[in-house]
Design an enzyme around this catalytic site. Structure first.
Site, PDB file in Angstrom:
ATOM      1  N   SER A 112       0.802  -1.220   0.000  1.00  0.00           N
ATOM      2  CA  SER A 112       0.000   0.000   0.000  1.00  0.00           C
ATOM      3  C   SER A 112       0.835   1.270   0.000  1.00  0.00           C
ATOM      4  O   SER A 112       0.309   2.345  -0.053  1.00  0.00           O
ATOM      5  CB  SER A 112      -0.945  -0.002   1.194  1.00  0.00           C
ATOM      6  OG  SER A 112      -0.245  -0.270   2.368  1.00  0.00           O
ATOM      7  N   CYS A 113       2.135   1.182   0.062  1.00  0.00           N
ATOM      8  CA  CYS A 113       2.906   2.412   0.232  1.00  0.00           C
ATOM      9  C   CYS A 113       4.131   2.463  -0.645  1.00  0.00           C
ATOM     10  O   CYS A 113       5.170   3.016  -0.251  1.00  0.00           O
ATOM     11  CB  CYS A 113       3.347   2.574   1.675  1.00  0.00           C
ATOM     12  SG  CYS A 113       2.188   1.959   2.869  1.00  0.00           S
ATOM     13  N   GLY A 114       4.057   1.912  -1.842  1.00  0.00           N
ATOM     14  CA  GLY A 114       5.231   1.981  -2.693  1.00  0.00           C
ATOM     15  C   GLY A 114       6.440   1.366  -2.035  1.00  0.00           C
ATOM     16  O   GLY A 114       7.559   1.837  -2.150  1.00  0.00           O
TER      17      GLY A 114
ATOM     18  N   GLU B  34       3.512   2.083  -6.651  1.00  0.00           N
ATOM     19  CA  GLU B  34       2.466   2.980  -6.161  1.00  0.00           C
ATOM     20  C   GLU B  34       2.256   4.067  -7.204  1.00  0.00           C
ATOM     21  O   GLU B  34       3.205   4.722  -7.636  1.00  0.00           O
ATOM     22  CB  GLU B  34       2.902   3.592  -4.832  1.00  0.00           C
ATOM     23  CG  GLU B  34       1.893   4.574  -4.269  1.00  0.00           C
ATOM     24  CD  GLU B  34       2.365   5.220  -2.968  1.00  0.00           C
ATOM     25  OE1 GLU B  34       3.280   4.680  -2.314  1.00  0.00           O
ATOM     26  OE2 GLU B  34       1.818   6.282  -2.626  1.00  0.00           O
TER      27      GLU B  34
END
Lengths: 272, 272
Positions: A112-114, B34
């Site tokens: 979810s956060c690169g 992302e």
């Protein structure tokens, strides 16, 4: 005959000899499934109808919403919705609450956060511990027998390649659960969801075989169910291999008898 | 030699004759990406690094965040993030705003409410009109030549099945764009994203070939790019076929020379 030249229930087949014929259009069904906990929509996935309860249970397990030992009180369909067959409502045991971060995205809980790959693995580790050393070992003959057994447990149409399968086997090669779905991940969720509902977790004496390749997400689902050996018919990804090495899982790829590859923790394969 | 018996960069291969050998572990790279618009995270996907700008553009197009005719001002990586290679920032043209419903889920734009299949198609129609009648027609010989051309445009490792491919071809069978990714949907996003960035949409004189099967989501992406003919090497799903019939797309499946199936709108295939 419709305007486009193909009637309902029909397709046109060009045969090997170049001639054309009409055939029936038997295809794997794909429909959306909305997974709810109570009133709250948790996720929607495109799936093949059937075993929706298992799919929901396996999904909640994979995403660390539910854990080994938790219980689901029951499942229902909404009473009033028109498309009730495409909605499954999970009722939790009394007192059990679900912690859902409002920014939590599903599908790949970790990504979810690169994150980089290594951090993705670390994020999973926070939810699921690595596999403990287990006594599970499998011999080569048993391993090589599994693809045929998976197919034998599939529906006839599976042979056309229109549907994925996931099977859970014991060390003797006996099939515990085999499930199919148009989505690879759904097939795995159904299989581990069945085991979860039957309170058979962790599956640390069992092996998971998937019909496609092993991705990060497949490995994550296997770990959530405590599975120590994962085999796939096609190639694993780089991250699936790194994941297996970190999480003490044995990863077998290209399982196409008489050949296969082992990517991690060979001690569980009896190489004699 | 690591504790698990397999050194870094190594795998163990069981060969056809039953002997074992160490090999290199060349695998398709899987890492999270992302996608951000400015500061806002839009989605994260597990992808094979490379062509990230195209992947982001194709994704925003598929999800109706961007449309044919829109322009992207540019792309950047965050300056400070450690994992900047796994984050792509899309900068929109001045004055262009993105309408994002806070409950909007990505991945399958339409399937957010337990819709039935037909309603899923209707939801897509609200974002993308069906293909208009086009003059595009393709002859059987050209169609049968495409799988070989797709493979010829892939990397060597592709032949092992570890990576998916999507190719956009013209009616003469000339490849316009071929892209690869560990995720089927990503490969399609990269291909249509390239065309979008080159302002070549709609691709109503072109054909999309995917290495796997055709799902609802693949059809949706093709429609977003205005593609009139979609061919897949494996089976389509029931919903992919219904989608194609509704949206005036020609859907070819099991394209395995000399055979193939046509599921909709045969008028674009010259059957002589």
């Amino acid at each position: 005959m419709k305007e486009d030249g193909i009637g309902p229930g029909q397709i046109i087949r060009r045969k090997q000899d170049g001639s054309l014929e009409y055939q029936g259009d038997e295809l794997t069904i794909e429909e959306p499934l909305e997974i709810r906990i109570g009133e709250k929509t948790i996720a929607t996935t495109m799936r093949t109808p059937g075993h929706d309860e298992e799919l929901a249970a396996g999904f909640l397990l994979s995403e660390a919403v539910m854990r080994d030992g938790d219980k689901i009180a029951g499942f229902s369909r909404p009473k009033t919705a028109r498309n009730r067959d495409n909605i499954i409502v999970v009722d939790l045991e009394c007192g059990k609450k679900v912690k859902l971060n409002s920014t939590q995205r599903f599908g790949t809980i970790s990504s979810s956060c690169g994150l980089c790959g290594k951090e993705s693995i670390e994020a999973i580790r926070q939810n699921f511990p690595p596999i403990k050393s287990t006594a599970l070992r499998i011999d080569i003959e048993t391993l090589l027998s599994l693809p045929d057994k998976l197919r034998a447990n599939q529906s006839g149409f599976a042979r056309t390649g229109g549907i994925h399968a996931a099977g859970i086997f014991d060390a003797n090669g006996k099939a515990l659960i085999v499930r199919e779905d148009i989505g690879r991940h759904n097939a795995v969720d159904k299989a581990i969801g069945r085991a979860f509902l039957d309170q058979k977790l962790p599956l640390d004496r069992h092996l998971l075989l998937v019909s496609g390749g092993a991705s990060f997400e497949i490995m994550q689902k296997a770990l959530a169910a405590g599975i120590a050996i994962i085999a796939s018919v096609s190639a694993p990804s780089s991250l699936a291999m790194e994941f297996a090495r970190e999480m003490n899982q044995t990863l077998v790829g290209f399982l196409r008898p008489p050949s296969f590859n082992i990517y991690s923790h060979i001690q569980r394969v009896i190489l004699k």
